[in-house]
Design a protein around this motif. Structure first.
Motif, short mmCIF file in Angstrom:
data_model
loop_
_atom_site.label_atom_id
_atom_site.label_comp_id
_atom_site.label_asym_id
_atom_site.label_seq_id
_atom_site.Cartn_x
_atom_site.Cartn_y
_atom_site.Cartn_z
N GLU A 86 0.83 -1.21 0.00
CA GLU A 86 0.00 0.00 0.00
C GLU A 86 0.87 1.25 0.00
O GLU A 86 0.62 2.20 -0.76
CB GLU A 86 -0.92 0.00 1.22
N THR A 87 1.90 1.25 0.84
CA THR A 87 2.81 2.40 0.90
C THR A 87 3.52 2.60 -0.44
O THR A 87 3.64 3.73 -0.93
CB THR A 87 3.84 2.20 2.02
N LEU A 88 3.98 1.53 -1.03
CA LEU A 88 4.71 1.62 -2.29
C LEU A 88 3.81 2.08 -3.43
O LEU A 88 4.23 2.85 -4.31
CB LEU A 88 5.37 0.27 -2.62
N SER A 92 4.48 5.46 -5.44
CA SER A 92 4.69 5.45 -6.90
C SER A 92 3.77 6.45 -7.59
O SER A 92 4.16 7.12 -8.56
CB SER A 92 4.46 4.05 -7.48
N MET A 93 2.54 6.60 -7.09
CA MET A 93 1.61 7.56 -7.69
C MET A 93 2.03 9.00 -7.38
O MET A 93 2.00 9.87 -8.25
CB MET A 93 0.19 7.30 -7.17
N TYR A 97 6.35 7.17 -10.30
CA TYR A 97 6.95 5.90 -10.72
C TYR A 97 5.86 5.00 -11.29
O TYR A 97 4.80 4.84 -10.68
CB TYR A 97 7.62 5.20 -9.53
N LYS A 98 6.12 4.42 -12.44
CA LYS A 98 5.15 3.52 -13.04
C LYS A 98 5.42 2.09 -12.58
O LYS A 98 6.58 1.69 -12.42
CB LYS A 98 5.22 3.59 -14.57
N PRO A 99 4.35 1.31 -12.37
CA PRO A 99 4.56 -0.10 -11.99
C PRO A 99 5.45 -0.81 -13.00
O PRO A 99 5.32 -0.61 -14.21
CB PRO A 99 3.13 -0.67 -11.99
N LEU A 161 10.77 -2.65 -6.31
CA LEU A 161 9.84 -1.99 -5.39
C LEU A 161 8.49 -1.73 -6.01
O LEU A 161 7.45 -1.80 -5.34
CB LEU A 161 10.45 -0.67 -4.90
N PHE A 162 8.47 -1.39 -7.30
CA PHE A 162 7.21 -1.01 -7.95
C PHE A 162 6.68 -2.09 -8.89
O PHE A 162 5.94 -1.81 -9.82
CB PHE A 162 7.38 0.33 -8.67
#
Length: 265
Positions: A86-88, A92-93, A97-99, A161-162
């Motif tokens: 949830e934090t990551l 990212s949003m 950062y894109k998944p 991470l993402f």
């Protein structure tokens, strides 16, 4: 594991040697060895972390570990920061950062010492022990800080991470041969092979012509027999390594299968 199910920042302290057995790592972990020795295996390689070492655990992996206090006395101590999904996702949003697409990497990464790591870990001292700072908002800020530091010092970790994907469907036979000695719930094996529990059991019986429970018992006892007979190890040294929780249960199952107790082999 979501942040509401475990502390986001956790200290581990032991005065005696502690063999913890198996653990499923559900979230990424950034960790620092304050004192003592931490030996950890992902089933393929063994990593040893001593005082002053930093490490990163990738989520969705199985590990075995041993915690040992310093030689001559003292306390085993480490601190871990859990980077939950949830934090990551929120990070990212917010940071653009894109998944990432799934990329296979080592389950355990030894991080080279860095001044940012040490100063960050030192700043976590108020979160230790009785009267520790347990304000969730403050902890969340520290977790976000950890993510920023890792991305600055290890930009390639962004791909890990993402990556919010679940494990993909993989070869069941090779996975089980590699991981049979981990004593985790069947649903974990299913998840890590990219299957529902029902599909895992169905696929398993097609490949092995037996149930997962029966196969695991046979395979673990088979490995135990080899370790005792060929390597000269004792039952107390072997039983946890092959996936049993209890020595008496192991000895009973061993004698039931081979007709002799482990000490008679």
């Amino acid at each position: 594991m979501a942040s509401n199910e475990r502390p986001m920042i956790s200290y581990s302290c032991y005065y005696s040697r502690s063999r913890e057995g198996e653990q499923f790592v559900p979230e990424h972990v950034f960790s620092y060895q304050i004192s003592g020795k931490f030996t950890v295996s992902d089933g393929e390689r063994i990593n040893v972390f001593n005082e002053g070492d930093f490490r990163f655990f990738r989520r969705n992996n199985l590990i075995k570990y041993i915690k040992e206090p310093p030689v001559g006395g003292g306390e085993f101590k480490s601190v871990s920061v859990y980077l939950d999904q949830e934090t990551l996702r929120n990070f990212s949003m917010q940071q653009g950062y894109k998944p990432s697409a799934h990329r296979q990497t080592d389950a355990i990464v030894k991080l080279k010492p860095h001044v940012l790591y040490k100063s960050f870990m030192d700043s976590l001292a108020p979160y230790q022990g009785e009267g520790a700072e347990n304000n969730p908002q403050l902890q969340q800020l520290k977790v976000n800080e950890a993510i920023l530091i890792l991305l600055q010092t290890q930009p390639q970790l962004a791909d890990i991470l993402f990556d919010f994907s679940d494990p993909g469907k993989i070869d069941l036979e090779s996975f089980m041969e590699k991981n049979f000695h981990f004593n985790v719930q069947m649903k974990r094996f299913a998840y890590l092979t990219g299957r529902s529990l029902a599909t895992f059991k169905r696929d398993f019986e097609k490949i092995f012509n037996t149930s997962p429970g029966q196969w695991l018992l046979h395979r673990r006892l088979q490995e135990a027999f080899y370790q005792i007979k060929e390597k000269g190890r004792s039952a107390s040294e072997v039983y946890m390594d092959v996936g049993f929780e209890d020595l008496s249960h192991f000895s009973f199952a061993f004698k039931n299968k081979f007709g002799l107790s482990p000490s008679k082999i």
